[in-house]
Design an enzyme around this catalytic site. Structure first.
Site: not given
Ligand SMILES: *Cc1c(COP(=O)(O)O)cnc(C)c1O
Length: 436
Positions: A221, A246-247, A395
Site C-alpha cells: 500500500d 488525494y494525498k 501529525r
Molecule cells: C489514506 C489511506 C487509505 C485510504 O483508503 P481509501 O479506501 O482510498 O479511502 C488506505 N490505506 C492507507 C495506508 C492510507 O493511508
C-alpha cells in the site's frame, strides 16, 4: 506572519532562531523545486502541513474542473466519451502515475478507492496461490497497518472462510520472523510502505525478497509513498501495489486510487469484481463476462469522470520530476522541522514517535502528547494546518511541492508559542469534530 516577541525568549532560543533562519534561507535558495509553489492555489498565509491527508488544489486542476463541467459535460454531453477521450482516462492517469513508482507504465491503472482495489488484488493473489499451493491461507500484515487494509482482509476471510483467507497481523519488528516461521502457509504479505502514524518506511526491496523466497506474493500500500518517496516497483519485483491520489498526488477529495500489477502476473489474474468496464469488449453488451487484457481487468464500473479529469490535470505538476528529487526535498524539509523542533523545544513534553533516522522516515513527523487534539486545533487557528490521529498523535506532513524551509521555521515557532503559553487549554480547542 509575525514571529513571537523576541524579548519573551530565552537568549539561547533567540540564538537558535537566528541560526535556523539562516539555514532555512540557504536551503530554500538551493531548492530546485521552489518554483512549484506557483502551481498551487493555497490560502494566503496558510502553512499547510497536511498534504499527506489531502493535497492542496493545483491551479491546473481548478481550470480542468471548470472545463470538464462547463464545456465537456455542459456542451459536448455524451459525445465527450469519444471527443474528450473520457473512456481512456483510467489508463492515461495510470501512465502519469507510473514514473513516480518507477515502473513500466502499462502496469498502472486508476480506479476506485484503495479499499476496493485492495480487495481486487488480494483476491487475485489468493486465487493465484490457491491454484498452485492450496495450503496457503494466511495473509500476513502489520497490527498497526491502516485499518481499512486489515478490515478488507477480515471481510474476505468472512466471505471465503478461514481455510482460504485468514489474517495474521504481527508487530512491525516481527515481519521477517513470521515470514520464516509461517512462510509455507502464507499466501500474501500485505504491508503499507510508510506507516500512517509513525512515518516509518519499510525496506520494500528486502521484505519483498524475503517473502518471495518463501513463495509469498506481496501487496504494498503506497498511500503515503507515491509522490514523495523514491520508489522502484519493477526493480523490487513487487507483485501488486495500491495507492491513493488525494494525498501527495493532490488529485482532490475522494479522487480515484490506483493499482499496479506486475506484467508477469497478468495471464493469471482473476478478480471477482467482474464489472462491465473490465470486460474485453464492454460495448458488445454480451451475456458472459470475459476479462479484459492486462490492467483492464481491474476496472469495474463507470469511472468518475469529473474527479478523474481533475486528477489527470493535477498529475501534470509532476511532469519531468523524478521521485528521487521529490524524496530529497521532502527529506530535507522533514529533517529541518525535526531539528528546528529539537532546538526550539529542548524540554518538550512531546514524544517523537517517528524514527530519528531520516533514511527510514517518510515525509511526516508524529508527535505524541495527551493534548495532541487540542494542540492541533490551536495550530489550525494559527494558520498552521496539521492533523490529529487517535489516540494522541499530532501529525505533520511535509509535501515536497509547495513548502519552504522558512515556512517550517514559522510553523515550529507557532507550535513553540502554543506550547509555551498553553493556549491549547482554551475550551474552543478541546471539542472534537466528526473528522479529525
Ligand atoms: C489514506 C489511506 C487509505 C485510504 O483508503 P481509501 O479506501 O482510498 O479511502 C488506505 N490505506 C492507507 C495506508 C492510507 O493511508
Amino acid at each position: 506572519m509575525t514571529l513571537p516577541n523576541r524579548q519573551s525568549l530565552a537568549p539561547n532560543a533567540e540564538n537558535a532562531i537566528t541560526i535556523l533562519t539562516e539555514r532555512a534561507k540557504e536551503c530554500d535558495a538551493q531548492d530546485s523545486l521552489a518554483s512549484l509553489i506557483s502551481e498551487f492555489s493555497l490560502p494566503k498565509d496558510c502553512i499547510y502541513l497536511d498534504g499527506n491527508s489531502l493535497g492542496p488544489l493545483p491551479i491546473r486542476a481548478k481550470q480542468r474542473a471548470k472545463e470538464v463541467v462547463e464545456q465537456q459535460w455542459g456542451e459536448d454531453l455524451i459525445t465527450s466519451w469519444n471527443k474528450h477521450k473520457w473512456i481512456d482516462l483510467p489508463y492515461k492517469v495510470g501512465s502519469k502515475i507510473a514514473p513516480l513508482l518507477r515502473c513500466e507504465s502499462s502496469q498502472v491503472i486508476a480506479c476506485d478507492s484503495i479499499s476496493v482495489n485492495l480487495t481486487k488484488v488480494l483476491c487475485a493473489a489468493l486465487s493465484m496461490q490457491q491454484r498452485t499451493s492450496p495450503q496457503r491461507n494466511l495473509v500476513i500484515s502489520q497490527r498497526d497497518n491502516f485499518p481499512t487494509d486489515l478490515y478488507m482482509v477480515q471481510g474476505l476471510g468472512e466471505l471465503l472462510g478461514a481455510a482460504r483467507c485468514e489474517l495474521l497481523s504481527v508487530e512491525q519488528d516481527a515481519i521477517y520472523e513470521v515470514i520464516e516461521t509461517h512462510g509455507q502457509q502464507t499466501a500474501v504479505l500485505m504491508l503499507t510502505h510508510v506507516n500512517f502514524r509513525s512515518g516509518l518506511v519499510h525496506d520494500m526491496r528486502a521484505i519483498t525478497k524475503a517473502a518471495h523466497s518463501k513463495g509469498i506474493l506481496v501487496v504494498w500500500d503506497l498511500a503515503h509513498s507515491a509522490g514523495t518517496l523514491e520508489l522502484a516497483l519493477d526493480e523490487c519485483e513487487v507483485d501488486f501495489a495500491v495507492g491513493c491520489t488525494y494525498k501527495y498526488l493532490n488529485g482532490g477529495p475522494g479522487a480515484p486510487a490506483f493499482v499496479y500489477a506486475a506484467k508477469r502476473h497478468w495471464p493469471h489474474i482473476q478478480q471477482p469484481l467482474s464489472g462491465w468496464m473490465g470486460h474485453k469488449r464492454p460495448f458488445d453488451f454480451c451475456h458472459d463476462y470475459q476479462a479484459g487484457e492486462g490492467m483492464a481487468s481491474f476496472l469495474v464500473g463507470t469511472p468518475p469522470v469529473v474527479s478523474m479529469s481533475v486528477l489527470d490535470a493535477a498529475l501534470d505538476v509532476f511532469d519531468g520530476i523524478s521521485s528521487a528529487k521529490l524524496r530529497a526535498k521532502a527529506q530535507s524539509l522533514t529533517q529541518f522541522f525535526y531539528e528546528a523542533f529539537c532546538a526550539l523545544m529542548p524540554n518538550t513534553e512531546f514524544l517523537m514517535v517517528s524514527p530519528q533516522d531520516a533514511s527510514i522516515r517518510g515525509s511526516q513527523l508524529a508527535l505524541a502528547h495527551p493534548e495532541a487534539y487540542a494542540i492541533c486545533q490551536a495550530l489550525i487557528a494559527n494558520n498552521v494546518i496539521a492533523d490529529f490521529r487517535a489516540p494522541n498523535i499530532l501529525r505533520l506532513g511535509f509535501s515536497p511541492l509547495f513548502l519552504s524551509h522558512q515556512d517550517l521555521l514559522h510553523a515550529a515557532l507557532r507550535l513553540k508559542e502554543i506550547m509555551d503559553k498553553k493556549s491549547y487549554m482554551d475550551k474552543v480547542f478541546q471539542t472534537k469534530q466528526a473528522v479529525t
